[in-house]
Design an enzyme around this catalytic site. Structure first.
Site, PDB file in Angstrom:
ATOM      1  N   HIS A 103       0.852  -1.199   0.000  1.00  0.00           N
ATOM      2  CA  HIS A 103       0.000   0.000   0.000  1.00  0.00           C
ATOM      3  C   HIS A 103       0.881   1.240   0.000  1.00  0.00           C
ATOM      4  O   HIS A 103       1.697   1.417   0.888  1.00  0.00           O
ATOM      5  CB  HIS A 103      -0.888   0.029   1.256  1.00  0.00           C
ATOM      6  CG  HIS A 103      -2.008  -0.956   1.212  1.00  0.00           C
ATOM      7  ND1 HIS A 103      -3.011  -0.986   2.148  1.00  0.00           N
ATOM      8  CD2 HIS A 103      -2.296  -1.953   0.323  1.00  0.00           C
ATOM      9  CE1 HIS A 103      -3.861  -1.945   1.848  1.00  0.00           C
ATOM     10  NE2 HIS A 103      -3.450  -2.558   0.759  1.00  0.00           N
ATOM     11  N   TYR A 232      -8.639   4.861   8.329  1.00  0.00           N
ATOM     12  CA  TYR A 232      -8.734   5.160   9.762  1.00  0.00           C
ATOM     13  C   TYR A 232      -9.800   6.233   9.918  1.00  0.00           C
ATOM     14  O   TYR A 232      -9.728   7.268   9.235  1.00  0.00           O
ATOM     15  CB  TYR A 232      -7.415   5.733  10.285  1.00  0.00           C
ATOM     16  CG  TYR A 232      -6.311   4.714  10.496  1.00  0.00           C
ATOM     17  CD1 TYR A 232      -6.150   4.060  11.717  1.00  0.00           C
ATOM     18  CD2 TYR A 232      -5.395   4.442   9.477  1.00  0.00           C
ATOM     19  CE1 TYR A 232      -5.125   3.159  11.918  1.00  0.00           C
ATOM     20  CE2 TYR A 232      -4.366   3.534   9.672  1.00  0.00           C
ATOM     21  CZ  TYR A 232      -4.236   2.897  10.897  1.00  0.00           C
ATOM     22  OH  TYR A 232      -3.209   2.005  11.101  1.00  0.00           O
ATOM     23  N   PRO A 324      -2.736  -0.312  19.444  1.00  0.00           N
ATOM     24  CA  PRO A 324      -2.572  -0.777  18.064  1.00  0.00           C
ATOM     25  C   PRO A 324      -2.799   0.279  16.979  1.00  0.00           C
ATOM     26  O   PRO A 324      -2.485   0.032  15.813  1.00  0.00           O
ATOM     27  CB  PRO A 324      -3.605  -1.901  17.945  1.00  0.00           C
ATOM     28  CG  PRO A 324      -4.608  -1.631  19.012  1.00  0.00           C
ATOM     29  CD  PRO A 324      -3.886  -0.946  20.118  1.00  0.00           C
ATOM     30  N   LYS A 328       2.290  -0.355  15.223  1.00  0.00           N
ATOM     31  CA  LYS A 328       3.737  -0.370  15.481  1.00  0.00           C
ATOM     32  C   LYS A 328       4.253  -1.583  16.245  1.00  0.00           C
ATOM     33  O   LYS A 328       5.458  -1.851  16.241  1.00  0.00           O
ATOM     34  CB  LYS A 328       4.129   0.889  16.290  1.00  0.00           C
ATOM     35  CG  LYS A 328       3.996   2.191  15.525  1.00  0.00           C
ATOM     36  CD  LYS A 328       5.061   2.285  14.463  1.00  0.00           C
ATOM     37  CE  LYS A 328       4.786   3.372  13.476  1.00  0.00           C
ATOM     38  NZ  LYS A 328       5.291   3.097  12.148  1.00  0.00           N
ATOM     39  N   TYR A 416       4.488   6.704  10.006  1.00  0.00           N
ATOM     40  CA  TYR A 416       3.685   5.513   9.724  1.00  0.00           C
ATOM     41  C   TYR A 416       4.512   4.439   9.003  1.00  0.00           C
ATOM     42  O   TYR A 416       4.457   3.266   9.377  1.00  0.00           O
ATOM     43  CB  TYR A 416       2.437   5.884   8.913  1.00  0.00           C
ATOM     44  CG  TYR A 416       1.384   4.799   8.971  1.00  0.00           C
ATOM     45  CD1 TYR A 416       0.389   4.831   9.942  1.00  0.00           C
ATOM     46  CD2 TYR A 416       1.417   3.723   8.093  1.00  0.00           C
ATOM     47  CE1 TYR A 416      -0.557   3.811  10.032  1.00  0.00           C
ATOM     48  CE2 TYR A 416       0.480   2.701   8.175  1.00  0.00           C
ATOM     49  CZ  TYR A 416      -0.510   2.756   9.139  1.00  0.00           C
ATOM     50  OH  TYR A 416      -1.433   1.746   9.231  1.00  0.00           O
TER      51      TYR A 416
HETATM   52  P1  FAD Z   1       4.004 -12.024  21.133  1.00  0.00           P
HETATM   53  O1  FAD Z   1       3.470 -12.028  19.754  1.00  0.00           O
HETATM   54  O2  FAD Z   1       3.068 -11.779  22.243  1.00  0.00           O
HETATM   55  O3  FAD Z   1       4.758 -13.401  21.353  1.00  0.00           O
HETATM   56  C1  FAD Z   1       5.200 -13.802  22.626  1.00  0.00           C
HETATM   57  C2  FAD Z   1       5.218 -15.325  22.675  1.00  0.00           C
HETATM   58  O4  FAD Z   1       5.707 -15.736  23.957  1.00  0.00           O
HETATM   59  C3  FAD Z   1       3.817 -15.926  22.535  1.00  0.00           C
HETATM   60  O5  FAD Z   1       3.820 -16.906  21.533  1.00  0.00           O
HETATM   61  C4  FAD Z   1       3.525 -16.496  23.917  1.00  0.00           C
HETATM   62  O6  FAD Z   1       2.708 -17.649  23.859  1.00  0.00           O
HETATM   63  C5  FAD Z   1       4.920 -16.809  24.429  1.00  0.00           C
HETATM   64  N1  FAD Z   1       4.998 -16.860  25.881  1.00  0.00           N
HETATM   65  C6  FAD Z   1       4.337 -16.124  26.798  1.00  0.00           C
HETATM   66  N2  FAD Z   1       4.676 -16.483  28.030  1.00  0.00           N
HETATM   67  C7  FAD Z   1       5.575 -17.476  27.905  1.00  0.00           C
HETATM   68  C8  FAD Z   1       6.290 -18.266  28.845  1.00  0.00           C
HETATM   69  N3  FAD Z   1       6.136 -18.107  30.157  1.00  0.00           N
HETATM   70  N4  FAD Z   1       7.143 -19.192  28.380  1.00  0.00           N
HETATM   71  C9  FAD Z   1       7.313 -19.381  27.045  1.00  0.00           C
HETATM   72  N5  FAD Z   1       6.652 -18.670  26.117  1.00  0.00           N
HETATM   73  C10 FAD Z   1       5.793 -17.730  26.550  1.00  0.00           C
HETATM   74  N6  FAD Z   1       1.454  -4.562  15.495  1.00  0.00           N
HETATM   75  C11 FAD Z   1       1.845  -4.048  14.300  1.00  0.00           C
HETATM   76  O7  FAD Z   1       3.048  -3.799  14.120  1.00  0.00           O
HETATM   77  N7  FAD Z   1       0.987  -3.798  13.274  1.00  0.00           N
HETATM   78  C12 FAD Z   1      -0.333  -4.021  13.419  1.00  0.00           C
HETATM   79  O8  FAD Z   1      -1.092  -3.850  12.463  1.00  0.00           O
HETATM   80  C13 FAD Z   1      -0.808  -4.508  14.702  1.00  0.00           C
HETATM   81  N8  FAD Z   1      -2.109  -4.746  14.895  1.00  0.00           N
HETATM   82  C14 FAD Z   1      -2.501  -5.348  16.036  1.00  0.00           C
HETATM   83  C15 FAD Z   1      -3.839  -5.623  16.184  1.00  0.00           C
HETATM   84  C16 FAD Z   1      -4.279  -6.247  17.343  1.00  0.00           C
HETATM   85  C17 FAD Z   1      -5.740  -6.541  17.489  1.00  0.00           C
HETATM   86  C18 FAD Z   1      -3.343  -6.623  18.370  1.00  0.00           C
HETATM   87  C19 FAD Z   1      -3.795  -7.336  19.623  1.00  0.00           C
HETATM   88  C20 FAD Z   1      -2.007  -6.337  18.223  1.00  0.00           C
HETATM   89  C21 FAD Z   1      -1.575  -5.689  17.081  1.00  0.00           C
HETATM   90  N9  FAD Z   1      -0.234  -5.399  16.885  1.00  0.00           N
HETATM   91  C22 FAD Z   1       0.154  -4.805  15.725  1.00  0.00           C
HETATM   92  C23 FAD Z   1       0.748  -5.735  17.921  1.00  0.00           C
HETATM   93  C24 FAD Z   1       1.502  -7.045  17.630  1.00  0.00           C
HETATM   94  O9  FAD Z   1       0.596  -8.101  17.423  1.00  0.00           O
HETATM   95  C25 FAD Z   1       2.453  -7.375  18.791  1.00  0.00           C
HETATM   96  O10 FAD Z   1       3.198  -6.231  19.114  1.00  0.00           O
HETATM   97  C26 FAD Z   1       3.408  -8.529  18.440  1.00  0.00           C
HETATM   98  O11 FAD Z   1       2.708  -9.759  18.511  1.00  0.00           O
HETATM   99  C27 FAD Z   1       4.601  -8.592  19.389  1.00  0.00           C
HETATM  100  O12 FAD Z   1       5.385  -9.721  19.098  1.00  0.00           O
HETATM  101  P2  FAD Z   1       6.233 -10.426  20.247  1.00  0.00           P
HETATM  102  O13 FAD Z   1       6.925 -11.564  19.599  1.00  0.00           O
HETATM  103  O14 FAD Z   1       7.015  -9.425  20.977  1.00  0.00           O
HETATM  104  O15 FAD Z   1       5.152 -10.941  21.296  1.00  0.00           O
HETATM  105  C1  DHB Z   2      -4.367  -3.425  11.335  1.00  0.00           C
HETATM  106  C2  DHB Z   2      -4.102  -3.312  12.675  1.00  0.00           C
HETATM  107  C3  DHB Z   2      -3.740  -2.095  13.184  1.00  0.00           C
HETATM  108  O1  DHB Z   2      -3.449  -1.960  14.486  1.00  0.00           O
HETATM  109  C4  DHB Z   2      -3.647  -0.978  12.369  1.00  0.00           C
HETATM  110  O2  DHB Z   2      -3.289   0.201  12.898  1.00  0.00           O
HETATM  111  C5  DHB Z   2      -3.898  -1.101  11.012  1.00  0.00           C
HETATM  112  C6  DHB Z   2      -4.268  -2.340  10.495  1.00  0.00           C
HETATM  113  C7  DHB Z   2      -4.752  -4.753  10.800  1.00  0.00           C
HETATM  114  O3  DHB Z   2      -4.897  -5.681  11.600  1.00  0.00           O
HETATM  115  O4  DHB Z   2      -4.912  -4.896   9.587  1.00  0.00           O
END
Ligand code: FAD
Ligand code: DHB
Length: 436
Positions: A103, A232, A324, A328, A416
């Site tokens: 995009h 948005y 979210p 980021k 962004y």
């Molecule tokens: P996580 O993905 O949380 O992974 C951590 C892992 O550790 C998990 O698999 C968990 O099961 C495991 N774990 C937990 N505790 C333990 C333990 N005690 N022992 C072993 N393993 C364990 N970010 C964006 O950049 N762009 C977006 O568009 C965006 N949209 C989002 C929309 C929603 C609805 C949500 C909820 C989040 C969004 N995010 C977005 C945020 C993004 O999903 C997270 O920031 C990302 O998952 C972080 O990755 P991570 O690997 O740090 O943590």
């Molecule tokens: C999506 C999630 C977000 O948090 C955002 O800012 C834009 C798009 C998505 O899940 O597609």
């Protein structure tokens, strides 16, 4: 035997259990030795493991959840340019390049009108890519399994010890077998609810936090996206976001109360609220389809400082959470581990701990930049329950300024699409030509 999702490489095992009868085996602790023990197989942990593997550095990944759960968790969808570049350069970007949707801009809607912000033009060609976090995780798991290096799903009772000693220790139970992994370093990539951050004494950690009085109801619908790019929207009734996952799947979010149950939202109520908030005077409104997933997600900002304690480095959601709205979270997680991998590689390559020592401060600089942007997007696009009409008018004025000033649009576009990675002397990143 020490049995991970992939058969661990023999040289990482210090216990030869082949000759031990099964009954006795139950009383053994399976001992392993590695360079980096990684807690969590989310985007942060898996990306780190992959980058380290490419640099010839051993790791063991310990994940609490099952492989299916990790792959099926629907979360982020927006990848910054630097995240895409890194995945491609690291050899895990083939499907992302084939199926990801590039995009070049985004829409901001308010007062019934859509305004486009052109990233490519304002930033000299940068863009975002829509590719589900679960797809990225699937690609990274496949790459890990292909290496044959250890990845333990379904791990229980994960604990950390000896973080101040020359060798840290990670203990866990996997398929009724107790494991003990000795490691030079631990990477705490276990998300917001993990055990790594709480393993740091409270006296050595500072937490900065902010909770928001609203949440998102997110849905996935089997419907062709009715806009090529994200929308948005600030509406009198609250925030709404139009996004997508593929030419057949639309992803949508609605501002709701944090205590709401997704099941209280019937499909009819969801569509009627989405149309009310998202419809604009150019005819845009989401196309309806079967809703295949519904969930409520709370919103918070959190930063833990520092991101290193003794032999442990925190990365991703374990160290920081952003609301979210700015998309980021996943991108920050990837930026952290790209920096960390470069620092660990420099350490094993030339014995220099300089980049490891600089990891926390430099990662935090990017984190605070993302916090600023995510906070601004969140407060400008949502209606706070205690917000007044004055607040709403001020938010609209903020958006009017954004879409009418080239300077404001450029600033927005830069934030962004995200900054390119720049890890001075980070060998793995320099090789992937992601530094700028
Ligand atoms: P996580 O993905 O949380 O992974 C951590 C892992 O550790 C998990 O698999 C968990 O099961 C495991 N774990 C937990 N505790 C333990 C333990 N005690 N022992 C072993 N393993 C364990 N970010 C964006 O950049 N762009 C977006 O568009 C965006 N949209 C989002 C929309 C929603 C609805 C949500 C909820 C989040 C969004 N995010 C977005 C945020 C993004 O999903 C997270 O920031 C990302 O998952 C972080 O990755 P991570 O690997 O740090 O943590
Ligand atoms: C999506 C999630 C977000 O948090 C955002 O800012 C834009 C798009 C998505 O899940 O597609």
């Amino acid at each position: 035997m020490c049995d991970s999702e992939t058969e661990p490489e023999g040289r990482q095992l210090t216990l030869d259990t082949f000759a031990v009868p099964t009954v006795l085996l139950l009383f053994y602790i399976c001992q392993m030795r590695t360079q980096v023990a990684i807690i969590g197989a989310g985007p942060a942990g898996l990306t780190l493991a992959h980058l380290l593997h490419r640099s010839g550095i051993e790791s063991v990944i310990v994940e609490h959840r099952s492989r299916e759960y990790v792959i099926e968790r629907v979360r982020a969808g927006v990848l910054e340019q630097a995240t895409v570049d890194l995945m491609v350069a690291a050899g895990v970007g083939d499907r992302l390049q084939r199926e990801g949707m590039r995009h070049d801009g985004v829409h901001i809607a308010f007062n019934g009108r859509r305004h486009r912000i052109d990233f490519a033009e304002l930033t000299g060609g940068s863009a975002i890519t829509i590719y589900g976090q679960n797809e990225l995780v699937k690609d990274l798991i496949e790459a890990r399994l292909h290496t044959g290096a250890p990845l333990f799903f379904d791990s229980d009772n994960v604990t950390l010890a000896n973080l101040r000693e020359p060798r840290a220790v990670v203990r866990f139970i996997h398929r009724d077998q107790e494991y003990q992994v000795e490691a030079d370093y631990v990477a705490g990539c276990d998300g917001f609810h993990g055990i790594s951050r709480p393993a740091i004494p409270a006296t050595d950690l500072r937490i900065y936090e902010r909770a928001y009085p609203f949440a998102w109801l997110g849905i996935l619908a089997e419907a062709a996206p009715s806009s090529h790019e994200l929308v948005y929207c600030l509406h009198d009734r609250g925030f709404a976001l139009f996004s997508m996952r593929s030419p057949q799947l639309t992803r949508l979010y609605l501002q709701c109360r944090p205590d709401e149950d997704a099941q209280d939202w019937s499909d009819d109520r969801i569509w009627s609220e989405l149309h009310a908030r998202l419809r604009t005077d150019d005819g845009f409104t989401p196309t309806e389809g079967r809703i295949v997933q519904k969930a409520v997600t709370g919103m918070r900002s959190m930063v833990a400082e520092p991101m290193r304690w003794q032999r442990m480095f925190l990365a991703g959601d374990a160290a920081h959470i952003v609301p979210p709205t700015g998309a980021k979270g996943l991108n920050l997680a990837v930026a952290d581990v790209a920096r960390l991998a470069a620092a660990i590689e420099a350490f094993y390559r030339d014995g220099s701990a300089r980049l490891l020592e600089g990891y926390s401060a430099l990662a935090l600089a990017r984190v605070w930049g993302a916090q600023r942007f995510s906070w601004w997007m969140t407060s400008t696009l949502h209606r706070a329950p205690d917000g007044s009409e004055f607040d709403y008018r001020r938010q609209v004025a903020d958006l009017e300024y954004l879409v009418s000033s080239r300077a404001a649009m450029t600033s927005f576009a830069e934030s962004y699409v995200g900054a390119r990675f720049d890890f001075s002397h980070g060998h793995n990143v320099a090789r992937t030509s992601c530094s700028s």
